[in-house]
Design a protein around this motif. Structure first.
Motif, PDB file in Angstrom:
ATOM      1  N   THR A 205       0.822  -1.212   0.000  1.00 39.95           N
ATOM      2  CA  THR A 205       0.000   0.000   0.000  1.00 39.95           C
ATOM      3  C   THR A 205       0.855   1.260   0.000  1.00 39.95           C
ATOM      4  N   PHE A 206       1.770   1.346   0.959  1.00 42.58           N
ATOM      5  CA  PHE A 206       2.664   2.489   1.041  1.00 42.58           C
ATOM      6  C   PHE A 206       4.012   2.129   0.413  1.00 42.58           C
ATOM      7  N   GLN A 207       4.938   3.040   0.466  1.00 49.95           N
ATOM      8  CA  GLN A 207       6.216   2.813  -0.195  1.00 49.95           C
ATOM      9  C   GLN A 207       7.009   1.693   0.467  1.00 49.95           C
ATOM     10  N   PHE A 208       7.068   1.690   1.790  1.00 51.22           N
ATOM     11  CA  PHE A 208       7.736   0.620   2.519  1.00 51.22           C
ATOM     12  C   PHE A 208       7.217   0.597   3.948  1.00 51.22           C
ATOM     13  N   TYR A 209       7.616  -0.433   4.698  1.00 50.19           N
ATOM     14  CA  TYR A 209       7.202  -0.549   6.086  1.00 50.19           C
ATOM     15  C   TYR A 209       8.380  -1.025   6.925  1.00 50.19           C
ATOM     16  N   LEU A 210       8.286  -0.836   8.231  1.00 44.30           N
ATOM     17  CA  LEU A 210       9.366  -1.192   9.136  1.00 44.30           C
ATOM     18  C   LEU A 210       9.259  -2.662   9.526  1.00 44.30           C
ATOM     19  N   LYS A 211      10.357  -3.421   9.342  1.00 44.72           N
ATOM     20  CA  LYS A 211      10.403  -4.817   9.760  1.00 44.72           C
ATOM     21  C   LYS A 211      11.073  -4.973  11.117  1.00 44.72           C
ATOM     22  N   GLY A 212      11.877  -4.004  11.496  1.00 48.85           N
ATOM     23  CA  GLY A 212      12.596  -4.067  12.759  1.00 48.85           C
ATOM     24  C   GLY A 212      13.831  -3.193  12.698  1.00 48.85           C
ATOM     25  N   ASN A 213      14.779  -3.460  13.581  1.00 50.87           N
ATOM     26  CA  ASN A 213      16.053  -2.751  13.594  1.00 50.87           C
ATOM     27  C   ASN A 213      17.173  -3.771  13.732  1.00 50.87           C
ATOM     28  N   MET A 214      18.229  -3.579  12.959  1.00 48.59           N
ATOM     29  CA  MET A 214      19.339  -4.537  12.958  1.00 48.59           C
ATOM     30  C   MET A 214      20.496  -4.010  13.802  1.00 48.59           C
TER      31      MET A 214
END
Length: 369
Positions: A205-214
């Motif tokens: 839907t949007f450009q990207f989304y957050l999966k987490g932090n590395m």
């Protein structure tokens, strides 16, 4: 006297005209019409032992009517042996000057960060300063093509909207953990703290989304914390903003403020770190199925965050990744020659965490005692 005054004025005028005649014009200037400004840049691994770079250029509204491109941006990719080589090859294809000075975001492929590290691919940015070190930095999981080639559904200001995804005054949340290029390099050259950067992926839907932090171990990405686990990093480092909502026994609470008291010492030759986190929260929605009083909710939140913190410290210690900067607190007691030993010392550290939650503003709906 009048004659002297007259010649004085002419002499003053002459002094102003002579330097003007010696001034040179701007012979090497490039007009804005002759530049293509990069809004966002990506660096991905190439199967041929090289790299592929992605760039996204915004197209001014005045030029959109004269081209067949109505998306508001232009995306391009280029392969090369190195990032600098790929940029040179891209310049050879472009009709205008490639301007990286306005880049708002820099992305690196997750697999590249895990297998080869990131600093050798970003070294040019610091040496030549062709990229602004204030640009936000993130890792990307999966193909970069849809992120750079799909239109932004919320409007197109290439790179600007990408940066707004992380900014607290716009779409930023505590879990997104905004990181800039200068912070990445600062921690790279500081053996007492490791990097912790956001991981994003293309969204339908949007450009990207957050999966987490590395979290990093040395030069390479070592593991991922979920968005909920990333809250512990925000609490310990004091970066929490009042947007986080926790669920406790069916009741929703909003963390307003937090403070962390960290005491450090040496015990039997290893670091001893004691953390007390005080959290102020307010009730957003009481449980309708299992009524709880104020004390029950506070105790539930304490247990929830303490268990989560224990897991976060366990996985980061196992990979010798001190993302919290505890090593900086031992700088005075640890000789400079031993700073490189800190990752191994962090692995051996004894870390204890205690949460003290306090709920205010219980709302118009009173909790049952």
């Amino acid at each position: 006297m009048r004659l002297s005054s007259k010649w004085g004025r002419w002499l003053a005028v002459l002094c102003l005209l002579v330097p003007t005649a010696l001034l040179q014009g701007c012979w090497d200037i490039r007009d804005i019409d002759n530049r293509m400004l990069v809004g966002a840049m990506g660096i991905a691994r190439d199967d041929e032992r090289g790299v592929t770079i992605w760039v996204r250029f915004p197209i001014p509204h005045a030029q959109q009517g004269t081209t067949s491109n109505d998306k508001g941006f232009l995306a391009a990719s280029q392969r090369g042996k190195t990032v600098v080589d790929a940029l040179d090859r891209l310049r050879a294809r472009m009709p205008k000057y490639l301007d990286l000075s306005q880049t708002r975001a820099v992305f690196v492929d997750k697999k590249l960060a895990e297998e080869k590290g990131i600093y050798s691919f970003l070294d040019f940015a610091v040496r030549d300063r062709i990229l602004p070190i204030s640009a936000v930095f993130a890792l990307i999981e999966g193909d970069m093509d849809p992120i750079f080639t799909r239109p932004n559904p919320s409007g197109e200001l290439s790179g600007v909207y990408t940066r707004l995804f992380f900014e607290k005054y716009a779409g930023g949340t505590p879990q997104k953990n905004k990181v800039t290029l200068w912070q990445v390099f600062n921690k790279h050259y500081n053996p007492l703290q490791q990097n912790f950067v956001p991981l994003i992926a293309a969204d339908d839907t949007f450009q990207f989304y957050l999966k987490g932090n590395m979290y990093f171990s040395g030069d390479r990405a070592a593991g991922t914390l979920t968005p909920d686990e990333s809250l512990i990093y925000e609490l310990v480092t004091g970066k929490l903003s009042p947007f986080e909502i926790e669920t406790a026994g069916g009741a929703n609470v909003k963390v307003e403020t937090s403070s962390a008291r960290i005491r450090t010492a040496w015990a039997e030759g290893r670091p001893d770190i004691d953390i007390v986190i005080r959290v102020v929260m307010k009730l957003m929605d009481a449980s309708h199925t299992k009524p709880m009083n104020k004390q029950n909710i506070e105790q539930t939140i304490d247990r929830l965050l303490e268990d989560r913190a224990a897991k976060v410290f366990s996985v980061t210690q196992a990979r010798e990744s001190d993302i919290f900067g505890f090593g900086n607190r031992f700088r005075a007691s640890l000789p400079t020659a031993r700073h490189k030993e800190w990752p191994a010392l962090y692995r051996q550290a004894k870390i204890s965490v205690k949460l003290e939650s306090h709920m205010v503003n219980e709302g118009l709906k009173l909790l049952r005692q």
